[in-house]
Enzyme design. Structure first.
Site, PDB file in Angstrom:
ATOM      1  N   SER A  21       0.786  -1.145  -0.086  1.00  0.00           N
ATOM      2  CA  SER A  21      -0.032   0.106  -0.066  1.00  0.00           C
ATOM      3  C   SER A  21       0.915   1.299  -0.312  1.00  0.00           C
ATOM      4  O   SER A  21       2.043   1.047   0.160  1.00  0.00           O
ATOM      5  CB  SER A  21      -1.089  -0.035   1.203  1.00  0.00           C
ATOM      6  OG  SER A  21      -0.118   0.200   2.394  1.00  0.00           O
ATOM      7  N   TYR A 167       6.301   8.991  16.730  1.00  0.00           N
ATOM      8  CA  TYR A 167       6.630   8.535  15.276  1.00  0.00           C
ATOM      9  C   TYR A 167       8.039   9.510  14.830  1.00  0.00           C
ATOM     10  O   TYR A 167       8.823   8.879  14.331  1.00  0.00           O
ATOM     11  CB  TYR A 167       5.338   9.565  14.415  1.00  0.00           C
ATOM     12  CG  TYR A 167       5.699   9.272  13.007  1.00  0.00           C
ATOM     13  CD1 TYR A 167       5.311   7.936  12.173  1.00  0.00           C
ATOM     14  CD2 TYR A 167       5.830  10.473  12.290  1.00  0.00           C
ATOM     15  CE1 TYR A 167       5.441   7.872  11.085  1.00  0.00           C
ATOM     16  CE2 TYR A 167       5.946  10.358  10.982  1.00  0.00           C
ATOM     17  CZ  TYR A 167       5.856   9.108  10.288  1.00  0.00           C
ATOM     18  OH  TYR A 167       5.825   9.118   8.885  1.00  0.00           O
ATOM     19  N   LYS A 171      11.920   8.603  12.958  1.00  0.00           N
ATOM     20  CA  LYS A 171      12.164   9.066  11.597  1.00  0.00           C
ATOM     21  C   LYS A 171      13.379   9.864  11.651  1.00  0.00           C
ATOM     22  O   LYS A 171      14.316   9.911  10.617  1.00  0.00           O
ATOM     23  CB  LYS A 171      11.098   9.916  11.066  1.00  0.00           C
ATOM     24  CG  LYS A 171       9.769   9.124  10.878  1.00  0.00           C
ATOM     25  CD  LYS A 171       9.917   8.093   9.891  1.00  0.00           C
ATOM     26  CE  LYS A 171       8.721   7.326   9.510  1.00  0.00           C
ATOM     27  NZ  LYS A 171       8.899   6.328   8.308  1.00  0.00           N
TER      28      LYS A 171
END
Length: 312
Positions: A21, A167, A171
């Protein structure tokens, strides 16, 4: 740089995690259109099969090989197993290029988190790519393959704000890993790339928004975002051209140039302009973000009371 030969994925075996996806699937389709052999990896077998059908539609020649594999890639063992399975149709030769797109975002306030959710955040954002890179490069070095490793971080690897405590750290960590390996892998002739896209309109983004804090949604309401197909095209173009940091849009270029440090520059002719814009504009933008967050304090206190996180 002007006369360097561009990388051509035609005939190359490209391995993609998170390939069922979003940007992973869009990249798989773009690579198929470019004549590459494509192996996509994800957990959900049903979604993988549907994704493989989409990749098949992009076929350019009957010689191309398209396969899908269901493996967890948040461990070295799972990643190594996936790479081994994908290598079997090629006589055990590991892929030429690895596009690491696995990851997920589950925004929330830091005071709502637990030890498990913080660990899970790192697993979804960092380990899901770092362990695949580890298994991949061990195989590449052992076999003497001078290929590519492409990490997919986020513009939230350049800066962060309220809501992304589980998150952004992963990153940022991906950038640190990519910066290290870009230097280290010169020893092996392996090129490293770091894609830093912004908001993408995907199914995952829709799911992320369901539980996203209201203040975070407020701050992002002017974000234009991009389709994963556009993001994939920009990433692939950057990889073809040998760019290290690959940003997708104007604001991404500004953040990249403003936080470049000693990173390899994309363009000495333009990066100083983006950097100058950032020097002037980003502190103003940050001040507006902080002002918006402060105005949300009373509403946030009520939110915490309702959840028993603040004494009356």
């Amino acid at each position: 740089m002007l006369f360097s030969r561009k990388w051509d994925p035609k005939g190359k075996h490209c391995f993609l995690t998170g390939g069922s996806s979003g940007a992973g699937l869009a990249l798989a389709i773009a690579l198929a259109k470019a004549g590459a052999h494509v192996s996509i990896v994800a957990r959900n077998q049903e979604r993988l099969q549907r994704a493989l059908e989409e990749v098949e539609k992009a076929r350019k020649s009957p010689e191309q090989v398209f396969r899908c594999y269901s493996f967890p890639v948040n461990t070295e063992d799972g990643s190594a197993a996936a790479i081994k399975a994908a290598s079997e149709p090629y006589g055990g030769r590991c892929p030429d290029a690895f596009f690491l797109c696995a990851g997920a975002s589950r925004p929330g306030f830091f005071v709502e988190q637990s030890e498990d959710s913080i660990k899970r955040g790192m697993e979804q954002t960092y380990y899901a790519q770092a362990f695949t890179a580890l298994a991949a490069t061990k195989a590449m070095v052992k076999q003497g393959i001078k290929g590519k490793v492409v990490f997919c971080s986020s513009i939230l690897g350049y800066f962060s704000m309220v809501g992304y405590s589980t998150y952004s750290p992963g990153k940022f960590a991906l950038r640190g890993l990519a910066e290290t390996l870009q230097s280290e892998f010169m020893l092996y002739g392996i090129e490293v790339h770091l894609a830093m896209p912004g908001t993408m309109y995907t199914k995952g983004y829709e799911e992320e928004n369901v539980g996203k804090p209201k203040i975070t949604l407020k701050l992002e309401e002017t974000d234009d975002g991009a389709r994963p197909e556009h993001v994939a095209d920009v990433i692939l173009k950057g990889v073809r051209n040998g760019k290290f940091h690959i940003t997708v849009d104007f604001i991404g270029h500004v953040f990249r140039a403003s936080s470049a440090g000693a990173s390899v520059r994309n363009s000495y002719a333009f990066d100083w302009i983006y950097g100058l814009i950032g020097y002037v504009a980003l502190p103003v933008w940050r001040k507006s973000v902080d002002t918006t967050v402060t105005k949300h304090r009373a509403e946030h206190e009520e939110y915490l009371r309702e959840r028993g996180l603040l004494s009356s």
